[in-house]
Design a protein around this motif. Structure first.
Motif, mmCIF file in Angstrom:
data_model
loop_
_atom_site.group_PDB
_atom_site.id
_atom_site.type_symbol
_atom_site.label_atom_id
_atom_site.label_comp_id
_atom_site.label_asym_id
_atom_site.label_seq_id
_atom_site.Cartn_x
_atom_site.Cartn_y
_atom_site.Cartn_z
ATOM 1 N N LEU A 27 0.837 -1.198 0.000
ATOM 2 C CA LEU A 27 0.000 0.000 0.000
ATOM 3 C C LEU A 27 0.872 1.249 0.000
ATOM 4 C CD1 LEU A 27 -2.567 -1.150 2.718
ATOM 5 C CD2 LEU A 27 -2.841 -1.213 0.224
ATOM 6 N N PHE A 28 0.480 2.231 -0.816
ATOM 7 C CA PHE A 28 1.261 3.457 -0.952
ATOM 8 C C PHE A 28 0.369 4.685 -0.804
ATOM 9 C CE2 PHE A 28 3.653 0.250 -3.168
ATOM 10 C CZ PHE A 28 4.977 0.559 -2.909
ATOM 11 N N VAL A 37 -1.103 -5.647 2.610
ATOM 12 C CA VAL A 37 -2.188 -6.587 2.887
ATOM 13 C C VAL A 37 -1.659 -7.960 2.511
ATOM 14 C CG1 VAL A 37 -4.571 -7.227 2.408
ATOM 15 C CG2 VAL A 37 -3.889 -4.819 2.265
ATOM 16 N N ILE A 38 -1.654 -8.855 3.488
ATOM 17 C CA ILE A 38 -1.187 -10.224 3.267
ATOM 18 C C ILE A 38 -2.415 -11.104 3.100
ATOM 19 C CG2 ILE A 38 0.107 -12.154 4.218
ATOM 20 C CD1 ILE A 38 1.656 -10.044 5.889
ATOM 21 N N GLU A 47 -0.878 -4.959 7.690
ATOM 22 C CA GLU A 47 0.288 -4.476 8.432
ATOM 23 C C GLU A 47 0.535 -3.046 7.989
ATOM 24 O OE1 GLU A 47 3.555 -7.084 7.614
ATOM 25 O OE2 GLU A 47 2.678 -8.735 8.753
ATOM 26 N N MET A 48 0.395 -2.113 8.919
ATOM 27 C CA MET A 48 0.517 -0.700 8.583
ATOM 28 C C MET A 48 1.785 -0.120 9.207
ATOM 29 S SD MET A 48 -2.159 -0.538 6.765
ATOM 30 C CE MET A 48 -2.103 1.189 6.341
ATOM 31 N N ALA A 49 2.394 0.822 8.491
ATOM 32 C CA ALA A 49 3.565 1.521 9.002
ATOM 33 C C ALA A 49 3.152 2.426 10.157
ATOM 34 C CB ALA A 49 4.196 2.355 7.884
ATOM 35 N N PHE A 54 -5.418 0.904 9.842
ATOM 36 C CA PHE A 54 -6.527 0.323 9.081
ATOM 37 C C PHE A 54 -7.622 0.013 10.075
ATOM 38 C CE2 PHE A 54 -8.981 -3.210 7.449
ATOM 39 C CZ PHE A 54 -9.292 -2.753 6.186
ATOM 40 N N ASP A 55 -8.819 0.564 9.846
ATOM 41 C CA ASP A 55 -9.928 0.365 10.772
ATOM 42 C C ASP A 55 -11.240 0.449 10.002
ATOM 43 O OD1 ASP A 55 -11.297 0.049 13.204
ATOM 44 O OD2 ASP A 55 -11.374 2.203 13.544
#
Length: 82
Positions: A27-28, A37-38, A47-49, A54-55
């Protein structure tokens, strides 16, 4: 109704794009990689930096709540230079 919202955040979902990689989607946002996104049989994992979240099917950018701002634009006047 977001009880875990301890700081402000902006919905950037419409500004995020993805690029497929082997087994996941990167994601960019603004040409910066912000997460992935796995894909698995157990469902998608997000998994977000740091600074992104993500909600409820949306992606948020958390505002920098740790930045220090002066109490006033004349802070330090007691030193006599204002």
């Amino acid at each position: 109704m977001d009880s875990k919202n301890s700081g402000s955040k902006s919905d950037i979902t419409s500004k995020v794009y993805g690029k497929m990689d082997t087994g996941y989607l990167s994601l960019f946002h603004d040409n910066q990689r912000i997460g992935r996104v796995i894909f698995s049989d157990q469902g998608n994992q997000y998994e977000m930096a740091e600074g992104f979240e993500f909600d409820a099917d949306k992606i948020y950018k958390k505002e920098n709540s740790s930045a220090e701002y002066p109490n006033s634009y004349v802070q330090g006047c007691d030193e006599g230079w204002c």
